[in-house]
Design an enzyme around this catalytic site. Structure first.
Site, mmCIF file in Angstrom:
data_model
loop_
_atom_site.group_PDB
_atom_site.id
_atom_site.type_symbol
_atom_site.label_atom_id
_atom_site.label_comp_id
_atom_site.label_asym_id
_atom_site.label_seq_id
_atom_site.Cartn_x
_atom_site.Cartn_y
_atom_site.Cartn_z
ATOM 1 N N SER A 119 0.721 -1.259 -0.053
ATOM 2 C CA SER A 119 0.168 0.094 -0.094
ATOM 3 C C SER A 119 0.809 1.214 -0.139
ATOM 4 C CB SER A 119 -0.917 -0.134 1.149
ATOM 5 O OG SER A 119 -1.881 1.087 1.125
ATOM 6 N N ASP A 271 -3.785 6.190 -3.098
ATOM 7 C CA ASP A 271 -2.470 5.834 -2.401
ATOM 8 C C ASP A 271 -1.951 4.685 -3.167
ATOM 9 O OD1 ASP A 271 -4.490 3.554 -2.122
ATOM 10 O OD2 ASP A 271 -4.087 3.190 -0.121
ATOM 11 N N ASP A 273 -1.663 1.417 -3.600
ATOM 12 C CA ASP A 273 -2.375 0.330 -4.204
ATOM 13 C C ASP A 273 -3.610 0.787 -4.775
ATOM 14 O OD1 ASP A 273 -3.268 0.443 -1.510
ATOM 15 O OD2 ASP A 273 -3.699 -1.498 -1.522
ATOM 16 N N ASP A 275 -6.495 1.574 -3.543
ATOM 17 C CA ASP A 275 -7.822 1.168 -2.962
ATOM 18 C C ASP A 275 -8.529 2.444 -2.181
ATOM 19 O OD1 ASP A 275 -5.969 1.008 -0.768
ATOM 20 O OD2 ASP A 275 -6.747 -0.776 -0.169
#
Length: 496
Positions: A119, A271, A273, A275
């Site tokens: 992440s 961010d 990743d 999500d």
């Protein structure tokens, strides 16, 4: 679907120097330093354990595996897939994707999945987010502890890396980006909105891969009435421009400046990743994720009611740190507000149990029933663009109705005795006439009256660090600052 080359099992030899998985497999996911903690041996062992704990008991025919843009991600995801295949389960490598892209594949194909990403963590980290078929979460109470323990036994040599009595599964490749983009567009129609100029900061993360597909034409979809100004769309897991963590204010500064410079209607930041999605208005001012939660909740309630569902049967989940405006706005729409703990596994489980249509967190995670109860920042972004583009007001004015109170944001303090410190704060709050609950940490609520405006705060310990996290909200800025400073002085042992 193309077959993928296999890594030699001979490269994975368990030894006495195997890392301790409990050090970096936590409540929700795997997050460790590469290669000291997370390497191909560890990824293979976790893949092997995942096959035995999740895939085989569920009789899954395959496991889908995706990864982000970090340099170590392709090799680690491939090792995990080989670990799965060693137990007779096929693995489908979907390659570069956002975390919600992996959830899409898990949901659409009805298969368990693994996403290799750390992440927003710095470049030296990588990690794994695991799910069951239909994007159902795997956390410490739903299989992750068993995966950790079995993976450790494999690494320590107590369990074999592979099953000799099984025909190995196949490892193949499949691209799902276009299907993911088309599915999201089918949930929110932007084709008839007014033209909007949108600045998007991908932070060199996976938003640079998904935004052109969903908001643009890179996946072969029709053009939308959007002019996208891109910032840092180059995929680079070393994060050369800034950390891919929009929750930190300094990581929004380039986006804020670009929105003002280009005269844009809105700015979006994803961010690492992709999500989570953060929003800034046309002035470059951040829009609270709680306000976004309230606004999307209102849209989803209206959509359900228009489809014939009584408002009282529509459930919306929000966490204990969300603004007081969120349950107020849900109640004003006649819907059911459902308060739960912070954290995606709790939100997803509660949404599935209640059949809730939407859920939101203060950290900019947004969950949708129509997306297998999973979180997707991109779908939340589509809702914001649709809401903005179907009326004429600027975003700042439109969102004012959903942003009712003054909030501190999350403030961390290092403490030696979290329980003792919390008790000191509880005694102080009791003297102020506050009500308490312990759904997630400690929440004190002062309803207001007699010249003392409404305020509440939540104080909760970190799962992984010696920290207490404080969030304060009040009817006005002065009250928020007073309560914030009083509580912080108690937490930090500072006289006032």
């Amino acid at each position: 679907m193309a077959p993928a080359a296999s890594l030699s099992a001979a490269t994975r030899v368990a030894g006495v120097t195997a890392p301790v998985l409990a050090d970096f497999i936590k409540a929700y996911d795997v997050r460790g330093v590469v290669p000291e903690q997370l390497n191909v041996d560890v990824a293979y062992a976790i893949g092997s354990a995942f096959a035995q704990v999740v895939a085989l008991p569920e009789q899954a025919k395959a496991v889908v595996v995706g990864h982000d843009m970090r340099p170590s991600s392709p090799e680690l995801s491939r090792a995990f897939a080989d670990g799965v295949a060693a137990h007779g389960v096929d693995a489908i490598l979907i390659g570069l994707c956002s975390t919600d892209g992996l959830y899409y594949a898990s949901g659409a194909l009805d298969l368990p999945g693994a996403m290799f990403t750390a992440s927003h963590n710095p470049a030296q980290y990588n990690g794994i987010k695991l799910c069951r078929a239909g994007a159902r979460p795997v956390g410490q109470d739903s299989g992750l502890t068993d995966i950790r323990d079995l993976g450790q036994a494999i690494l320590d040599g107590g369990k074999p890396f592979a099953r000799d009595d099984l025909e190995p599964g196949t490892v193949t490749e499949r691209d799902v980006l276009a299907d993911y983009a088309a599915f999201l567009r089918s949930l929110v129609d932007l084709s008839q909105i007014r033209p909007l100029k949108v600045v998007v900061d991908a932070g060199n993360g996976m938003g640079g891969h998904t935004v052109p597909a969903v908001l643009g034409t890179a996946a072969g979809l029709p053009e939308l009435p959007l002019e996208v100004v891109d910032l840092y769309f180059e995929l680079d897991g070393t994060f050369p421009n800034h950390e891919a963590n929009p929750l930190e204010p300094e990581n929004l500064r380039d986006l804020q400046a670009a929105v003002r410079e280009h005269g844009a209607d809105i700015g979006l930041a994803f961010d690492g990743d992709a999500d989570r999605c953060f929003v800034v208005d046309e002035r470059g001012e951040p829009v609270s994720p709680s306000a976004i939660t309230a606004m999307v909740a209102a849209r989803e309630v209206a959509r359900e009611v228009a489809a014939g569902t009584p408002a009282a049967d529509v459930g919306i989940v929000y966490n204990a740190i969300s603004s007081a405006a969120v349950p107020e706005i849900i109640a004003e729409r006649g819907a059911r507000g459902i308060r739960t703990r912070v954290g995606h596994s709790f939100i997803k489980a509660q949404m599935a149990h209640e059949g809730a249509v939407f859920g939101g967190e203060h950290s900019a995670h947004y969950y949708f029933r129509d997306f297998w109860f999973a979180d997707t920042g991109m779908l939340a972004a589509l809702h914001v663009l649709a809401a903005l583009g179907t009326q004429d007001e600027p975003l700042s004015r439109f969102m004012a109705a959903y942003n009712r109170y003054a909030a501190s944001g999350e403030i961390n303090s290092t403490v030696a005795d979290a329980a003792g410190t919390t008790e000191v704060v509880r005694e102080w709050a009791a003297e102020q006439g506050a009500e308490f609950d312990t759904l997630d940490g400690f929440t004190a609520t002062h309803r207001g009256g007699d010249g003392d405006p409404m305020w509440w705060f939540n104080l909760r310990p970190s799962n992984t660090e010696p920290l207490l996290r404080l969030n304060v909200e009040a009817a006005d800025e002065a009250t928020m600052e007073r309560v914030r400073d009083d509580v912080l002085a108690l937490v930090r042992g500072e006289a006032r």
